[in-house]
Design a protein around this motif. Structure first.
Motif, PDB file in Angstrom:
ATOM      1  N   LEU A 155     -20.461   7.814   1.241  1.00  0.00           N
ATOM      2  CA  LEU A 155     -21.562   7.594   0.312  1.00  0.00           C
ATOM      3  C   LEU A 155     -22.034   6.142   0.330  1.00  0.00           C
ATOM      4  N   ALA A 156     -21.081   5.200   0.438  1.00  0.00           N
ATOM      5  CA  ALA A 156     -21.425   3.772   0.446  1.00  0.00           C
ATOM      6  C   ALA A 156     -20.264   2.992   1.045  1.00  0.00           C
ATOM      7  N   GLU A 157     -20.526   1.735   1.418  1.00  0.00           N
ATOM      8  CA  GLU A 157     -19.502   0.831   1.940  1.00  0.00           C
ATOM      9  C   GLU A 157     -19.499  -0.442   1.111  1.00  0.00           C
ATOM     10  N   ILE A 158     -18.279  -0.954   0.875  1.00  0.00           N
ATOM     11  CA  ILE A 158     -18.110  -2.128   0.026  1.00  0.00           C
ATOM     12  C   ILE A 158     -17.457  -3.243   0.838  1.00  0.00           C
ATOM     13  N   GLU A 159     -17.984  -4.444   0.668  1.00  0.00           N
ATOM     14  CA  GLU A 159     -17.346  -5.625   1.252  1.00  0.00           C
ATOM     15  C   GLU A 159     -16.399  -6.225   0.224  1.00  0.00           C
ATOM     16  N   ALA A 160     -15.095  -6.363   0.621  1.00  0.00           N
ATOM     17  CA  ALA A 160     -14.064  -6.869  -0.292  1.00  0.00           C
ATOM     18  C   ALA A 160     -13.265  -7.950   0.409  1.00  0.00           C
ATOM     19  N   PRO A 161     -13.792  -9.179   0.514  1.00  0.00           N
ATOM     20  CA  PRO A 161     -13.053 -10.254   1.212  1.00  0.00           C
ATOM     21  C   PRO A 161     -11.737 -10.603   0.541  1.00  0.00           C
ATOM     22  N   ASP A 162     -11.697 -10.570  -0.774  1.00  0.00           N
ATOM     23  CA  ASP A 162     -10.440 -10.841  -1.467  1.00  0.00           C
ATOM     24  C   ASP A 162      -9.375  -9.809  -1.094  1.00  0.00           C
ATOM     25  N   GLN A 163      -9.795  -8.581  -1.012  1.00  0.00           N
ATOM     26  CA  GLN A 163      -8.864  -7.518  -0.637  1.00  0.00           C
ATOM     27  C   GLN A 163      -8.353  -7.720   0.786  1.00  0.00           C
ATOM     28  N   ASP A 164      -9.214  -8.154   1.656  1.00  0.00           N
ATOM     29  CA  ASP A 164      -8.796  -8.391   3.054  1.00  0.00           C
ATOM     30  C   ASP A 164      -7.772  -9.517   3.131  1.00  0.00           C
ATOM     31  N   GLN A 165      -7.966 -10.590   2.363  1.00  0.00           N
ATOM     32  CA  GLN A 165      -7.029 -11.706   2.387  1.00  0.00           C
ATOM     33  C   GLN A 165      -5.683 -11.314   1.782  1.00  0.00           C
ATOM     34  N   GLN A 166      -5.716 -10.504   0.752  1.00  0.00           N
ATOM     35  CA  GLN A 166      -4.455 -10.037   0.182  1.00  0.00           C
ATOM     36  C   GLN A 166      -3.672  -9.197   1.173  1.00  0.00           C
ATOM     37  N   LEU A 167      -4.357  -8.427   1.978  1.00  0.00           N
ATOM     38  CA  LEU A 167      -3.677  -7.618   2.987  1.00  0.00           C
ATOM     39  C   LEU A 167      -3.057  -8.509   4.054  1.00  0.00           C
ATOM     40  N   LEU A 168      -3.777  -9.539   4.477  1.00  0.00           N
ATOM     41  CA  LEU A 168      -3.213 -10.464   5.476  1.00  0.00           C
ATOM     42  C   LEU A 168      -1.985 -11.190   4.921  1.00  0.00           C
ATOM     43  N   GLN A 169      -2.076 -11.586   3.654  1.00  0.00           N
ATOM     44  CA  GLN A 169      -0.938 -12.256   3.032  1.00  0.00           C
ATOM     45  C   GLN A 169       0.262 -11.320   2.931  1.00  0.00           C
ATOM     46  N   ALA A 170       0.019 -10.074   2.593  1.00  0.00           N
ATOM     47  CA  ALA A 170       1.111  -9.115   2.484  1.00  0.00           C
ATOM     48  C   ALA A 170       1.763  -8.871   3.837  1.00  0.00           C
ATOM     49  N   LYS A 171       0.977  -8.835   4.859  1.00  0.00           N
ATOM     50  CA  LYS A 171       1.544  -8.643   6.199  1.00  0.00           C
ATOM     51  C   LYS A 171       2.386  -9.855   6.621  1.00  0.00           C
ATOM     52  N   ALA A 172       1.930 -11.064   6.284  1.00  0.00           N
ATOM     53  CA  ALA A 172       2.712 -12.259   6.613  1.00  0.00           C
ATOM     54  C   ALA A 172       4.030 -12.276   5.841  1.00  0.00           C
ATOM     55  N   ASP A 173       3.974 -11.908   4.576  1.00  0.00           N
ATOM     56  CA  ASP A 173       5.203 -11.856   3.786  1.00  0.00           C
ATOM     57  C   ASP A 173       6.169 -10.822   4.354  1.00  0.00           C
ATOM     58  N   LEU A 174       5.651  -9.744   4.858  1.00  0.00           N
ATOM     59  CA  LEU A 174       6.503  -8.724   5.449  1.00  0.00           C
ATOM     60  C   LEU A 174       7.165  -9.252   6.718  1.00  0.00           C
ATOM     61  N   ALA A 175       6.427  -9.988   7.518  1.00  0.00           N
ATOM     62  CA  ALA A 175       7.021 -10.555   8.741  1.00  0.00           C
ATOM     63  C   ALA A 175       8.118 -11.556   8.397  1.00  0.00           C
ATOM     64  N   ASN A 176       7.914 -12.339   7.359  1.00  0.00           N
ATOM     65  CA  ASN A 176       8.923 -13.303   6.928  1.00  0.00           C
ATOM     66  C   ASN A 176      10.170 -12.580   6.431  1.00  0.00           C
ATOM     67  N   ALA A 177       9.982 -11.512   5.705  1.00  0.00           N
ATOM     68  CA  ALA A 177      11.121 -10.761   5.183  1.00  0.00           C
ATOM     69  C   ALA A 177      11.903 -10.110   6.313  1.00  0.00           C
ATOM     70  N   LYS A 178      11.216  -9.639   7.293  1.00  0.00           N
ATOM     71  CA  LYS A 178      11.905  -9.032   8.429  1.00  0.00           C
ATOM     72  C   LYS A 178      12.711 -10.080   9.195  1.00  0.00           C
ATOM     73  N   SER A 179      12.199 -11.292   9.342  1.00  0.00           N
ATOM     74  CA  SER A 179      12.942 -12.368  10.021  1.00  0.00           C
ATOM     75  C   SER A 179      14.202 -12.718   9.243  1.00  0.00           C
ATOM     76  N   ALA A 180      14.080 -12.811   7.938  1.00  0.00           N
ATOM     77  CA  ALA A 180      15.258 -13.122   7.127  1.00  0.00           C
ATOM     78  C   ALA A 180      16.287 -12.000   7.223  1.00  0.00           C
ATOM     79  N   GLU A 181      15.793 -10.762   7.312  1.00  0.00           N
ATOM     80  CA  GLU A 181      16.716  -9.644   7.453  1.00  0.00           C
ATOM     81  C   GLU A 181      17.480  -9.724   8.778  1.00  0.00           C
ATOM     82  N   VAL A 182      16.807 -10.069   9.846  1.00  0.00           N
ATOM     83  CA  VAL A 182      17.458 -10.174  11.149  1.00  0.00           C
ATOM     84  C   VAL A 182      18.528 -11.272  11.137  1.00  0.00           C
TER      85      VAL A 182
END
Length: 440
Positions: A155-182
């Motif tokens: 029906l429509a498309e929304i631009e959400a730059p804040d949402q995109d940055q939060q996703l990138l931050q969450a992915k970086a935090d996940l990579a850091n957590a995986k390194s600490a786990e290793v």
């Protein structure tokens, strides 16, 4: 020669006096006396008689007076008789008018079909307001009002730059957590190999095990956060939840969108109009007669003279304390799309009459300090009042539950001032509606 003197000849005829009111000089009664004329030398004297003009005799005047008196008496008698006759007719007419004329109604004891007309409102069978799940700006909208859509259609498309940055931050935090786990896992394995030689204490090994578990939990949390943000990012594309019709669009390109349904108007409203619902409020006394599965007809102003079949599918089975009605739902097939959701509709439900009741016009009811009554005509055309109870109000007619019998003669419209035992004159209903007769 001796002369002999001659005396005038006297007229001994009596003089007639004129009648009162008559003038003797106008020719009614006139007398002339002839002058004495001298004769020849012999001394003879000639006397002429007085001349009388013709006139009325006393007998004729008497007859005329009698006739005049008789005529006057006849005239007076005729006038008095006419007045007496008019007075008698007026008294008879007044007495006749003092008896009111009434019309009777026929008691209908056969249970008939009663139509209940109620206002209703058409609604879509399924209607969903579409709100944004992410905050941002409208990039583009694909459909407008009146468009038919399929489930999952964009029906429509929304631009959400804040949402995109939060996703990138969450992915970086996940990579850091995986390194600490290793790192925690490698450390634990090394210290366990030293435990056999008793180089490290058991306490140290237990701490490394707990640290590895903590790092693994952090990795799981990071993965869940990334998945949550990825799901939210998918809502940047607004899609239709089901097949239906776009009945509202409240957004445009560049509009600021806030996540959540309480932030403002819905972006779109999608309605399934293949089947419509109609809600009606049935009065409490009619609610038991409107059963599930009952048939009804729906009419709308835009299609005069047409009706659409409907079926009662649900009932609230409760009475609203503010209106004294029960809400009921009807279903209307709208496969052709002729009916519109939100439209006003008139719903007609056919109800079967109650057995053992009588129907009379509303005008036959009398409501006063003695309660609800009807006026009936008993023997000798005398009025008798009966107290009644109402079963149902049918608009122009009232269905009585008790108070009258099949052989009662109910007055259609009782006149004001009618009392018990008054005499009435029975006429046809059409005659009772005519104008009041004129006074003779």
């Amino acid at each position: 020669m001796l002369e002999h003197a001659t005396e005038p000849n006297l007229d001994t005829t009596p003089e007639i006096a004129p009648m009162p009111g008559h003038d003797a000089n106008n020719g009614h009664e006139t007398s002339k006396i002839a002058d004495t004329k001298s004769l020849d030398g012999a001394g003879a004297t000639e006397v002429t008689s007085s001349q009388r003009k013709p006139g009325r005799s006393p007998v004729g005047l008497g007859i005329f007076g009698v006739v005049a008196i008789a005529g006057a008496a006849t005239l007076v008698y005729t006038g008095v008789s006419a007045r007496q006759r008019s007075a008698v007719e007026l008294r008879q007419w007044t007495e006749a008018q003092a008896i009111p004329s009434v019309a009777l109604v026929t008691l209908n004891a056969k249970p008939g079909v009663v139509s209940l007309n109620l206002p209703g409102r058409l609604q879509a069978n399924d209607s969903a307001p579409i709100y944004a799940r992410v905050s941002g700006y409208v990039k583009d909208w694909k459909v407008d009002i009146g468009a038919s859509v399929k489930a999952g259609q964009t029906l429509a498309e929304i631009e959400a730059p804040d949402q995109d940055q939060q996703l990138l931050q969450a992915k970086a935090d996940l990579a850091n957590a995986k390194s600490a786990e290793v790192l925690a896992d490698i450390t634990l394995k090394r210290e366990r190999s030293l435990l056999e030689s008793r180089t490290v204490a058991q306490q140290e090994i237990d701490q490394r095990v707990a640290d590895l578990a903590s790092k693994q939990a952090a990795v799981n949390s990071g993965e869940a956060n990334v998945e949550r943000l990825e799901v939210l990012s998918a809502y940047k594309t607004v899609a239709a939840p089901f097949d239906g019709l776009i009945t509202a669009r409240n957004t445009d390109v560049g509009s600021l969108i806030s996540a959540g349904s309480s932030a403002g108007q819905a972006m779109f409203v999608v309605s399934d109009v293949h089947t419509l619902r109609v809600y009606i409020n049935v009065p409490q006394n009619y609610a038991p007669d409107v059963k599930l599965g009952s048939q009804a007809t729906v009419s709308v102003p835009e299609y005069p003279g047409r009706s659409f079949p409907a079926t009662v599918v649900a009932s609230a089975r409760a009475v609203d304390i503010t209106s004294g009605t029960t809400q009921m739902q009807l279903s209307v097939d709208n496969a052709k799309g002729e009916l519109m959701p939100g439209a006003y509709a008139n719903v007609k439900v056919d109800l079967s009459g109650v057995a053992g009741t009588f129907r009379i016009p509303v005008s036959a009811l009398i409501f006063d300090e003695r309660g609800l009554r009807v006026a009936t005509v008993a023997q000798d055309n005398r009025v008798a009042f009966k107290t009644v109870t109402i079963a149902r109000d049918l608009g122009n007619e009232i269905e009585l539950a008790s108070g009258v019998a099949a052989d009662d003669h109910v007055i259609a419209t009782p006149p004001d001032g009618l009392a018990e035992g008054d005499e009435v004159h029975i006429v046809k209903l059409s005659q009772a509606k005519e104008a009041t007769p004129k006074v003779p």
